[in-house]
Scaffold this active site. Structure first.
Site, PDB file in Angstrom:
ATOM      1  N   ASP A   1       2.999   5.097  11.880  1.00  0.00           N
ATOM      2  CA  ASP A   1       1.715   5.065  11.194  1.00  0.00           C
ATOM      3  C   ASP A   1       0.849   6.167  11.787  1.00  0.00           C
ATOM      4  OD1 ASP A   1      -0.990   4.120  10.182  1.00  0.00           O
ATOM      5  OD2 ASP A   1       0.293   2.517   9.419  1.00  0.00           O
TER       6      ASP A   1
ATOM      7  N   GLU B   1       5.614   6.609 -15.374  1.00  0.00           N
ATOM      8  CA  GLU B   1       6.164   5.317 -15.773  1.00  0.00           C
ATOM      9  C   GLU B   1       5.812   5.021 -17.223  1.00  0.00           C
ATOM     10  OE1 GLU B   1       4.700   2.477 -12.968  1.00  0.00           O
ATOM     11  OE2 GLU B   1       5.817   3.332 -11.277  1.00  0.00           O
TER      12      GLU B   1
ATOM     13  N   HIS C   1      -0.774  -4.174   5.801  1.00  0.00           N
ATOM     14  CA  HIS C   1      -0.563  -5.591   5.516  1.00  0.00           C
ATOM     15  C   HIS C   1       0.858  -5.858   5.029  1.00  0.00           C
ATOM     16  CE1 HIS C   1      -4.647  -7.313   5.976  1.00  0.00           C
ATOM     17  NE2 HIS C   1      -4.971  -6.040   5.904  1.00  0.00           N
ATOM     18  N   ILE C   2       1.414  -4.978   4.199  1.00  0.00           N
ATOM     19  CA  ILE C   2       2.786  -5.181   3.741  1.00  0.00           C
ATOM     20  C   ILE C   2       3.762  -4.886   4.864  1.00  0.00           C
ATOM     21  CG2 ILE C   2       4.561  -4.390   2.137  1.00  0.00           C
ATOM     22  CD1 ILE C   2       2.316  -3.757   0.147  1.00  0.00           C
TER      23      ILE C   2
ATOM     24  N   GLY D   1       4.654  -6.421  -6.874  1.00  0.00           N
ATOM     25  CA  GLY D   1       3.666  -7.488  -6.817  1.00  0.00           C
ATOM     26  C   GLY D   1       3.731  -8.440  -7.986  1.00  0.00           C
TER      27      GLY D   1
ATOM     28  N   HIS E   1       8.562  -1.366 -11.328  1.00  0.00           N
ATOM     29  CA  HIS E   1       7.261  -1.543 -10.661  1.00  0.00           C
ATOM     30  C   HIS E   1       6.891  -3.032 -10.605  1.00  0.00           C
ATOM     31  CE1 HIS E   1       3.303   0.761  -9.734  1.00  0.00           C
ATOM     32  NE2 HIS E   1       3.403  -0.319  -8.972  1.00  0.00           N
ATOM     33  N   ILE E   2       7.789  -3.828 -10.010  1.00  0.00           N
ATOM     34  CA  ILE E   2       7.592  -5.277  -9.968  1.00  0.00           C
ATOM     35  C   ILE E   2       7.277  -5.777  -8.563  1.00  0.00           C
ATOM     36  CG2 ILE E   2       9.063  -5.706 -11.969  1.00  0.00           C
ATOM     37  CD1 ILE E   2      11.290  -6.517  -9.943  1.00  0.00           C
TER      38      ILE E   2
END
Length: 462
Positions: free
Chosen positions: A222, A310, A202-203, A343, A340-341
């Site tokens: 893929d 993290e 999807h991304i 989303g 880790h931004i």
């Protein structure tokens, strides 16, 4: 009140995890289902144990989700930070559901301490922070939001490609230090360049469309054959993609076969002067190998949003105690580091909150497991408000012969109006709606099903 549910000692060995959800979102599937029952108002079901459901919501999950739970009468404890394993073990036994993002780890030890836990919600894409196998053995479905932040991540990648190719981070840093350094050397347009997408889900597919709008040529790799969007082209091997692409961006889950999938050998196969972008999972790139490729100028830059380890909260240091190479990575030019931004947009967090809150509510209230990643996906149409003496049986059991015969013998004195069962690996799940069950028979019915040989967890909703 019945005693807390304990994890059975004889548990199934394996629960298969779904890694490739269908193209329909959970919203689409539930919206279609609910439209069919809109004519008759569905009955609001409650556990026959008559115990108030308590939810633990961590990591500053959307307040919209918290309010949605509270509106249904759930008791919600909301925390802005992640909790450690020890902290969770101390308190988890009082909760029926937990909502987390990516930093909280739901380990086997936590699950074994969670005597009442019925469901886990991951308000994010990934579920590798949860021990899915142990959760399945305990009869606990895990839900996530695999698609809601796809656009946000795709847009971040586009911004990073432009920032890297124009050295925007370096120029901005120099200006903040009072240095005027106007230059064009080593700065490029993205138009006409080749973007290589590893993982065309999807991304990756949304990114493909955005990149072509900038005039980029798009190739992708893929593990399955996928119909490309626009003029994108699938290549047969990862080395082929690495050799052709000016920008390589990763969009794969963390699996044994994807850990360090980009290491020294793969970095050497990339074009001289190309760029690497990782907004997927922290362990899919060998960071020390990436540092060497940047120091040797084999790569012109990189953008990293995820890391093997993290910090647990905002304001915590990102230093060599977190990852041994942090200081070196931070010192490199033309490297974009973000916390880790991918989303982390208002739109994505709102949609994630809505989707996962809906999934958890439907499981707690109706037993539906549509969208679960470690569990059979089972659903039944709603019991209507007019069907006041109906009871829904939610029975999680080991996937072995003879179970349905035992359960149906227990149910034989009653009218089974509808029933559906499915299995996934060694775990199976049965939903059945029973008519004409008197209040005096409810507890007896539940205990008889719990005593069947393959029982893992049984709930009755009425």
């Amino acid at each position: 009140m019945t005693p807390p549910l304990a994890i059975p000692s004889k548990s199934p060995r394996v629960v298969a995890a779904s890694l490739s959800p269908s193209s329909q979102t959970l919203h689409d599937r539930l919206r279609k289902r609910d439209s069919l029952s809109a004519i008759r108002q569905p009955k609001v079901l409650h556990p026959v144990d008559n115990e108030d459901l308590k939810l633990l919501i961590l990591e500053n999950i959307s307040q919209d989700a918290v309010r949605a739970f509270q509106a249904q009468g759930f008791h919600v404890d909301h925390h802005k930070k992640a909790l450690s394993e020890d902290e969770l073990v101390d308190i988890i036994s009082q909760y029926h559901a937990i909502g987390i993002r990516s930093k909280t780890k739901i380990t086997e030890r936590v699950i074994k301490a969670a005597a009442k836990l019925l469901v886990i919600g991951c308000f994010c894409i990934g579920t590798n922070q949860v021990d899915l196998i142990t959760a399945g053995k305990a009869g606990i479905p895990v839900f996530n939001s695999p698609f809601s932040n796809s656009r946000s991540v795709a847009e971040l990648v586009v911004s990073e490609m432009i920032a890297l190719s124009r050295q925007l981070v370096e120029r901005s840093h120099e200006m903040r230090q009072g240095i005027w350094n106007k230059q064009s050397k080593g700065c490029w347009e993205v138009r006409g360049k080749t973007l290589g997408i590893v993982g065309y889900g999807h991304i990756g597919s949304q990114l493909s469309v955005l990149a072509e709008a900038f005039g980029m040529r798009v190739i992708f790799y893929d593990v399955i054959n996928i119909m490309p969007l626009g003029s994108a082209r699938q290549v047969d091997t990862l080395p082929t993609l690495l050799a052709e692409a000016d920008f390589v961006t990763l969009h794969v889950p963390e699996l044994p076969e994807t850990i360090n999938m980009i290491g020294s050998q793969e970095l050497a196969q990339m074009k001289v002067g190309s760029y690497l972008i990782n907004n997927a999972r922290g362990r899919v790139v060998d960071i020390p190998a990436l540092i060497k490729a940047l120091q040797s100028n084999h790569l012109a830059g990189a953008a990293i949003d995820v890391y093997p380890q993290e910090p647990g909260s905002n304001g915590a240091p990102f230093d060599d105690q977190v990852n041994a190479w942090s200081t070196t990575l931070r010192s490199l030019p033309n490297v974009i580091l973000t916390p880790h931004i991918g989303g982390s947009t208002e739109e994505a967090q709102r949609m994630i909150g809505e989707e996962v809150a809906l999934a958890l509510s439907r499981y707690l209230n109706y037993g539906s497991t549509l969208g679960a990643v470690n569990f059979p996906e089972v659903d039944l149409r709603a019991i209507t408000a007019e069907q006041g003496n109906h009871v829904r049986v939610c029975h999680v059991h080991s996937n072995q012969p003879g179970v349905l015969k035992q359960v149906n013998e227990v149910l034989s004195p009653y009218n089974v109006e509808k029933q559906y069962s499915d299995s996934k690996g060694d775990v199976a799940y049965l939903l059945a709606d029973i008519a004409d069950v008197s209040p005096q028979d409810v507890n007896k019915l539940r205990e008889m099903i719990r005593q069947t040989s393959a029982n893992i967890l049984t709930r009755l909703l009425a």
